[in-house]
Design a protein around this motif. Sequence first.
Motif, mmCIF file in Angstrom:
data_model
loop_
_atom_site.group_PDB
_atom_site.id
_atom_site.type_symbol
_atom_site.label_atom_id
_atom_site.label_comp_id
_atom_site.label_asym_id
_atom_site.label_seq_id
_atom_site.Cartn_x
_atom_site.Cartn_y
_atom_site.Cartn_z
ATOM 1 N N UNK A 106 0.863 -1.182 0.000
ATOM 2 C CA UNK A 106 0.000 0.000 0.000
ATOM 3 C C UNK A 106 0.898 1.229 0.000
ATOM 4 N N UNK A 107 0.603 2.167 -0.878
ATOM 5 C CA UNK A 107 1.441 3.358 -0.945
ATOM 6 C C UNK A 107 0.751 4.499 -1.651
ATOM 7 N N UNK A 108 1.427 5.636 -1.649
ATOM 8 C CA UNK A 108 0.871 6.847 -2.250
ATOM 9 C C UNK A 108 1.210 6.994 -3.725
ATOM 10 N N UNK A 109 2.202 6.254 -4.188
ATOM 11 C CA UNK A 109 2.571 6.396 -5.601
ATOM 12 C C UNK A 109 1.980 5.251 -6.415
ATOM 13 N N UNK A 110 1.867 5.467 -7.698
ATOM 14 C CA UNK A 110 1.337 4.458 -8.611
ATOM 15 C C UNK A 110 2.514 3.718 -9.221
ATOM 16 N N UNK A 111 2.361 2.429 -9.407
ATOM 17 C CA UNK A 111 3.424 1.657 -10.040
ATOM 18 C C UNK A 111 3.494 0.260 -9.475
ATOM 19 N N UNK A 112 4.688 -0.316 -9.587
ATOM 20 C CA UNK A 112 4.905 -1.676 -9.109
ATOM 21 C C UNK A 112 6.064 -1.683 -8.130
ATOM 22 N N UNK A 113 6.028 -2.657 -7.244
ATOM 23 C CA UNK A 113 7.079 -2.833 -6.249
ATOM 24 C C UNK A 113 7.510 -4.287 -6.315
ATOM 25 N N UNK A 114 8.655 -4.544 -6.926
ATOM 26 C CA UNK A 114 9.170 -5.902 -7.097
ATOM 27 C C UNK A 114 8.089 -6.849 -7.612
ATOM 28 N N UNK A 115 7.396 -6.417 -8.644
ATOM 29 C CA UNK A 115 6.395 -7.253 -9.299
ATOM 30 C C UNK A 115 4.986 -7.130 -8.754
ATOM 31 N N UNK A 116 4.819 -6.539 -7.591
ATOM 32 C CA UNK A 116 3.480 -6.373 -7.016
ATOM 33 C C UNK A 116 2.958 -4.974 -7.321
#
Length: 200
Positions: free
Chosen positions: A141-151
């Motif tokens: 869960x975060x404030x930025x849009x995108x991916x985090x290590x595939x998630x």
Amino acid sequence: MESHERYAHQILTEIEAGERHSQRTLASGAGIALGLTNLLMRRFVRRGWVRVVRIRPNRVRYFLTPSGLAEKARMSRLFLQDSVKFYANARERVGASLAALSASWPEGATEKRIVFWGSGEVAEIAYVCLQETDLQLVGVAGDRVGRFFGLPIQPCSELGAHGLGAVPFDKLIVTSFDNQPAIAAQLEELGVPAERIAWL
């Protein structure tokens, strides 16, 4: 590296870039007062790190000397050493927290599903440390849009008492060292029970 050395490094870096700077723009770029910039510039000139060339009666240009380049390189090494030291300390601290969290799970648990709150540098360190545990990252869960290590990074508003969107989790790990009271208030507002939250 002490704070005044960080400011000095920033100013020397700006001068090395070769752009025409006034002391006011150097102060603004370093985020310090004009008076401190003036003091540092006089010190740089006195030590032979910076040469001042008058191009008009009220205008000067700054150039880094060879000894100024050497000093900037020394400061860069110190900055890099501090960064590596921070990373090593953070990795040790985060790794110990994740190991303790894993050990605190009820015996016989087959899944240890976690969600990260945040996707910044601390979360990246936590992800590296996570590989040495039996914890399973199921969401971020975060404030930025995108991916985090595939998630995919889900908006914080998708977080609830038992899941991140449609993805259930057992524990939420706050992967930030900053402003914990504000984060705690936001998590309470979202309905995440305090016993399901782990802090690094």
